[in-house]
Write an enzyme that holds these catalytic residues in place. Structure first.
Site, PDB file in Angstrom:
ATOM      1  N   ARG A  89       0.899  -1.276  -0.043  1.00 38.93           N
ATOM      2  CA  ARG A  89      -0.141  -0.019   0.046  1.00 38.93           C
ATOM      3  C   ARG A  89       0.755   1.301  -0.113  1.00 38.93           C
ATOM      4  NH1 ARG A  89      -3.757  -0.787   4.415  1.00 38.93           N
ATOM      5  NH2 ARG A  89      -4.949  -1.616   2.823  1.00 38.93           N
ATOM      6  N   TYR A  90       1.798   1.366   0.909  1.00 41.80           N
ATOM      7  CA  TYR A  90       2.793   2.510   0.940  1.00 41.80           C
ATOM      8  C   TYR A  90       4.084   2.115  -0.052  1.00 41.80           C
ATOM      9  CZ  TYR A  90       0.009   3.543   5.257  1.00 41.80           C
ATOM     10  OH  TYR A  90      -1.027   3.832   5.878  1.00 41.80           O
ATOM     11  N   ARG A  93       7.008   0.207   2.322  1.00 41.23           N
ATOM     12  CA  ARG A  93       6.705  -0.751   3.287  1.00 41.23           C
ATOM     13  C   ARG A  93       5.504  -1.421   2.798  1.00 41.23           C
ATOM     14  NH1 ARG A  93       5.360   3.883   5.022  1.00 41.23           N
ATOM     15  NH2 ARG A  93       3.505   4.368   6.450  1.00 41.23           N
ATOM     16  N   CYS A 102      -4.581 -17.782  14.445  1.00 45.91           N
ATOM     17  CA  CYS A 102      -4.620 -16.928  15.703  1.00 45.91           C
ATOM     18  C   CYS A 102      -4.724 -17.842  16.818  1.00 45.91           C
ATOM     19  CB  CYS A 102      -5.362 -15.865  15.666  1.00 45.91           C
ATOM     20  SG  CYS A 102      -5.086 -14.467  14.389  1.00 45.91           S
ATOM     21  N   CYS A 106      -9.965 -12.186  17.906  1.00 47.48           N
ATOM     22  CA  CYS A 106     -10.238 -10.960  18.770  1.00 47.48           C
ATOM     23  C   CYS A 106     -11.418 -10.581  17.913  1.00 47.48           C
ATOM     24  CB  CYS A 106      -9.131  -9.851  18.572  1.00 47.48           C
ATOM     25  SG  CYS A 106      -7.726 -10.325  19.356  1.00 47.48           S
ATOM     26  N   CYS A 109     -11.303  -7.738  14.963  1.00 45.26           N
ATOM     27  CA  CYS A 109      -9.979  -8.100  14.097  1.00 45.26           C
ATOM     28  C   CYS A 109     -10.473  -7.413  12.757  1.00 45.26           C
ATOM     29  CB  CYS A 109     -10.107  -9.710  13.997  1.00 45.26           C
ATOM     30  SG  CYS A 109      -8.693 -10.076  12.919  1.00 45.26           S
ATOM     31  N   ARG A 111      -9.266  -8.778   9.944  1.00 48.46           N
ATOM     32  CA  ARG A 111      -9.233  -9.816   8.989  1.00 48.46           C
ATOM     33  C   ARG A 111     -10.056 -10.745   9.473  1.00 48.46           C
ATOM     34  NH1 ARG A 111      -3.264  -8.971   8.922  1.00 48.46           N
ATOM     35  NH2 ARG A 111      -2.981  -6.766   7.713  1.00 48.46           N
ATOM     36  N   ASP A 272     -11.271  -0.229  12.871  1.00 50.13           N
ATOM     37  CA  ASP A 272     -11.522  -0.381  11.395  1.00 50.13           C
ATOM     38  C   ASP A 272     -12.946  -0.731  10.907  1.00 50.13           C
ATOM     39  OD1 ASP A 272      -9.008  -0.020  10.335  1.00 50.13           O
ATOM     40  OD2 ASP A 272      -8.354  -1.878  11.293  1.00 50.13           O
ATOM     41  N   ASP A 309      -7.625   4.014   9.723  1.00 52.31           N
ATOM     42  CA  ASP A 309      -7.187   3.726   8.355  1.00 52.31           C
ATOM     43  C   ASP A 309      -8.399   4.250   7.538  1.00 52.31           C
ATOM     44  OD1 ASP A 309      -4.810   2.130   7.327  1.00 52.31           O
ATOM     45  OD2 ASP A 309      -5.246   1.223   9.487  1.00 52.31           O
ATOM     46  N   LYS A 316      -3.288   5.366   6.577  1.00 52.74           N
ATOM     47  CA  LYS A 316      -3.601   5.678   7.821  1.00 52.74           C
ATOM     48  C   LYS A 316      -3.481   7.267   7.864  1.00 52.74           C
ATOM     49  CE  LYS A 316      -1.590   1.938  10.451  1.00 52.74           C
ATOM     50  NZ  LYS A 316      -1.456   1.057   9.439  1.00 52.74           N
TER      51      LYS A 316
END
Length: 341
Positions: A89-90, A93, A102, A106, A109, A111, A272, A309, A316
């Protein structure tokens, strides 16, 4: 009664995930529950449904009834993968998705779309890693890799070592940021073999994920300390969540405790906008208000950056309170004075 040797075996912890309450079977069918016995043991049993640990890890009917958020991939991660399992995306990075596994699902999450894949556990293959390596070598502008998943520390140590070593051997990669919630939900996983291996990865940072002071247990701090003793710096990102940690007192206690234990509060994130997450949303203004409230109570070491985001992969946005008004600047007591520019 659970034997101590079983409790201290991270594989046993994973095999004995706590089930969802029967009344939430319909939610569990869509967003499956996964909670380690260790993390579940942190829940206050007198009123569990209001407990901040419980609310982060066990189903809530709002996940399927509040449809304010309706996109499982609002940040367009899948569309921003030039090769499978690498999000670019950036410019400088990229995010490497190592696994879909996982220790805890959570409920907030990013994802959640990956959870249903748990019936067929996924780990980055050598051929997929080779494709990613070639892409990174062809894009030398990328100097940092965020190793994510799932959770990278769910991989066996030898498998993770292979991935990290091959990525760190690429000349243009200077920093590896490994994102993990394992110190919080399964600290037993961080053993001597893992710490020794991670010590040998150049440019490695650990980004962990404490959201509430009650998660900062002696076990969690001991796990972090094993990494710190190997010279590995630790950052923390916290997700701001309604009725869990969206107040000054809770976050001040969390950030002070982390900083006192050499874990830098790095980000405070707004939730998110993922389907199933809307009931956690506080609104952006609440985050800015909290950052303002820290000005006179937390140092720069203790204060994270508040960010959110943008949808459609827009990146971000960091936000700070406005301290300038009518050409004057706000003092700690709320009054405004001139500054000799």
């Amino acid at each position: 009664m659970t034997k101590e040797k079983d409790w201290n075996d991270w594989h046993w912890q994973l095999r004995n995930s706590q089930p969802a309450p029967a009344e939430f079977a319909d939610v569990d069918k869509i967003y499956p529950t996964l909670v380690t016995p260790y993390y579940a043991s942190l829940i206050e049993t007198t009123a569990p449904h209001n407990d901040p640990i419980y609310r982060q890890s066990f189903p809530d009917r709002a996940e399927i009834t509040d449809t304010s958020y309706d996109n499982l991939d609002p940040l367009n991660e899948e569309a921003q993968m030039p090769v499978p399992h690498l999000i670019h995306r950036y410019q400088d990075r990229a995010v490497l998705l190592t696994t879909n596994q996982c220790a805890v699902h959570c409920r907030f999450c990013l994802r959640k779309r990956k959870w249903k894949d748990d019936a067929a556990p996924y780990t980055l293959s050598n051929s997929e890693l080779s494709t990613i390596e070639q892409y990174l070598k062809n894009h030398s502008e990328i100097n940092e890799i965020i190793v994510s998943g799932g959770d990278p520390l769910m991989l066996e140590t030898d498998k993770l070592q292979n991935i990290l070593k091959r990525i760190s051997d690429i000349p243009s990669i200077k920093i590896i940021r490994l994102g993990t919630r394992i110190p919080v939900v399964l600290p037993i996983r961080i053993d001597a073999k893992l710490a020794d291996m991670l010590e040998d990865i150049p440019g490695l940072w650990i980004a962990t994920h404490f959201n509430h002071p009650r998660e900062v247990t002696q076990e969690a701090l001991a796990a972090c300390n094993k990494l710190q003793k190997k010279g590995i710096p630790i950052l923390n990102q916290t997700v701001l969540m309604k009725n869990i940690n969206d107040n000054h007192e809770t976050l001040v206690e969390l950030f002070r405790t982390l900083a006192a234990n050499r874990i830098k509060p790095h980000y405070l994130f707004h939730i998110d906008p993922v389907a199933g997450n809307a009931h956690f949303a506080t609104g952006i203004d609440k985050g800015v208000e909290l950052i303002r409230s820290f000005r006179n109570t937390l140092s720069s070491i203790e204060t994270p950056l508040f960010a959110f985001d943008l949808q459609k992969g827009g990146g971000k946005i960091p936000l700070l309170p406005e301290y300038k008004k009518n050409g004057k600047f706000e003092k700690l007591n709320g009054h405004y004075i001139n500054y000799p520019e």
